[in-house]
Structure formats: C-alpha cells, structure tokens
Design an enzyme around this catalytic site. Structure first.
Site, PDB file in Angstrom:
ATOM      1  CG  LEU A  53      -9.090 -28.658   0.103  1.00 30.89           C
ATOM      2  CD1 LEU A  53      -8.288 -27.522   0.712  1.00 30.89           C
ATOM      3  CD2 LEU A  53      -9.893 -29.224   1.134  1.00 30.89           C
ATOM      4  N   GLY A  54     -10.496 -28.290  -4.371  1.00 34.21           N
ATOM      5  CA  GLY A  54     -11.227 -27.527  -5.347  1.00 34.21           C
ATOM      6  C   GLY A  54     -10.341 -27.685  -6.695  1.00 34.21           C
ATOM      7  N   GLY A  56      -9.989 -25.540 -10.456  1.00 31.61           N
ATOM      8  CA  GLY A  56     -10.499 -24.257 -11.418  1.00 31.61           C
ATOM      9  C   GLY A  56      -9.958 -24.662 -12.644  1.00 31.61           C
ATOM     10  CE  LYS A  60      -6.672 -31.216 -11.401  1.00 37.39           C
ATOM     11  NZ  LYS A  60      -6.261 -32.755 -11.505  1.00 37.39           N
ATOM     12  CB  VAL A  61      -7.224 -25.659  -3.827  1.00 37.26           C
ATOM     13  CG1 VAL A  61      -6.761 -25.400  -2.539  1.00 37.26           C
ATOM     14  CG2 VAL A  61      -7.051 -24.413  -4.849  1.00 37.26           C
ATOM     15  CG  ASP A 182     -10.866 -12.075  -7.563  1.00 43.62           C
ATOM     16  OD1 ASP A 182     -12.157 -12.091  -7.661  1.00 43.62           O
ATOM     17  OD2 ASP A 182     -10.317 -13.117  -7.873  1.00 43.62           O
TER      18      ASP A 182
END
Length: 185
Positions: A53-54, A56, A60-61, A182
């Site tokens: 999904l993503g 960083g 990782k997701v 955040d």
C-alpha cells in the site's frame, strides 16, 4: 545482416499453457518473499500478505488478510505496517536506540487501549529482533489532503462533518492524557 541477427539474443516465446500474467505474478512472489523473510511463522499462520500500500523511509505498509476470519463471503483486509528497526535506528548512537523503540512500544500500547470511531482501530502487534509489525484496520479512502487536491474544496456540510470527527478524536485522546503531535486527516 543475417550474422548480426543471429548474434542478438532472442526473447523466448510464451509457452502455450503459460499465462501472460505469470511473469508479473512471479515478480510479485519474489517481492513478497523478501517481506516474508524474517516474519515469524506464528504471524504467517494467522495473516496472509496482500498488495503493497505504501513505502516510507523506515517502513512499508501492506494490505493483509486474517486467514481464519471470514466476513460474509469475503475476507476483511487489514493494514500492516512493517518497520525495519535497522533502518529506523540507522546512524543513531547506541544509547538512543532503546528509548526510541520504547517510544514505539508505548504508542502501540496507547493504540491498544483506545476505541473511537474516528481513530484507526488496533488489531495486532508483533516484534522480532529485526522487524516490528503493527496491524490495524484498513482504511481505503486515502488522505483528506489528496481528496481536496483532486476534488477541490469540501462542501461546507462535509467539511463540518470531517472537522467534527477530527476534533472528537482529539478530545477523546486528551481526556485520556494522550497528546498527538502528528495528526493525519
């Protein structure tokens, strides 16, 4: 010219029984194996990894599925953030590493204790020597910022509803002594 053509490497033709998507799936499987390396067997018994999904800087997701839970004919997806401790602590002084990891564990503990309709729901947490796995509910809607960029300003009623949800979640956290630095909406 024929000699030059003979020296060129030729692409093998697709076998009749091989699908066009097979090479793509093989690549996906190789990428998935890189993720699965270092994942505890107990985790793999419970969860099946899905799409990425993503990505960083330190994590990782992935979309994952619980293997034993079925929801009315389909499997409910979850989000799994896989944090690589080595990347997270790269360049840090040794005595600063453990306090950082303790802070992450504290955040997970807070996620475990909260239950609010406008805060992502915690599902599971696993820590190994090298990796942290934080499993939460999967929220497919994307980010509010991206939505606004794509669709323009929110209509007043939707803006009010969205802000109410955000303020409600922040008030809920503050009532429990949690301050969020955040916020993502």
């Amino acid at each position: 010219q024929n000699a030059a053509d003979a020296e060129k490497p030729r692409m093998p033709l697709r076998k009749r029984e091989q699908s066009y998507s097979e090479p793509v799936l093989e690549t996906y499987e190789k990428q998935l194996q890189q993720v699965v390396t270092g994942v505890p067997q107990e985790f793999l018994k419970l969860y099946e990894f899905g799409k990425l999904l993503g990505v960083g800087t330190t994590s990782k997701v992935y979309q994952i599925y619980h293997k034993r839970r079925k929801y009315i004919g389909h499997r409910k997806p979850f989000a799994c953030k896989v944090i690589d401790k080595r990347k997270l602590t790269l360049g840090m002084v040794e005595e600063d590493v453990e306090p950082l990891l303790q802070q992450l564990r504290k955040e997970v503990d807070i996620l475990r204790r909260i239950n609010h309709p406008h805060i992502v729901a915690f599902q599971d947490f696993v820590e190994t020597k090298r990796l942290l796995f934080i499993v939460t509910e999967y929220l497919p809607g994307g980010e509010l910022f991206d939505y606004i960029l794509k669709h323009g300003p929110l209509p007043e009623d939707l803006a009010c509803t969205s802000l109410f949800g955000i303020f409600s979640a922040v008030a809920y956290l503050h009532d429990r002594g949690v301050i969020h630095r955040d916020i993502k909406a």
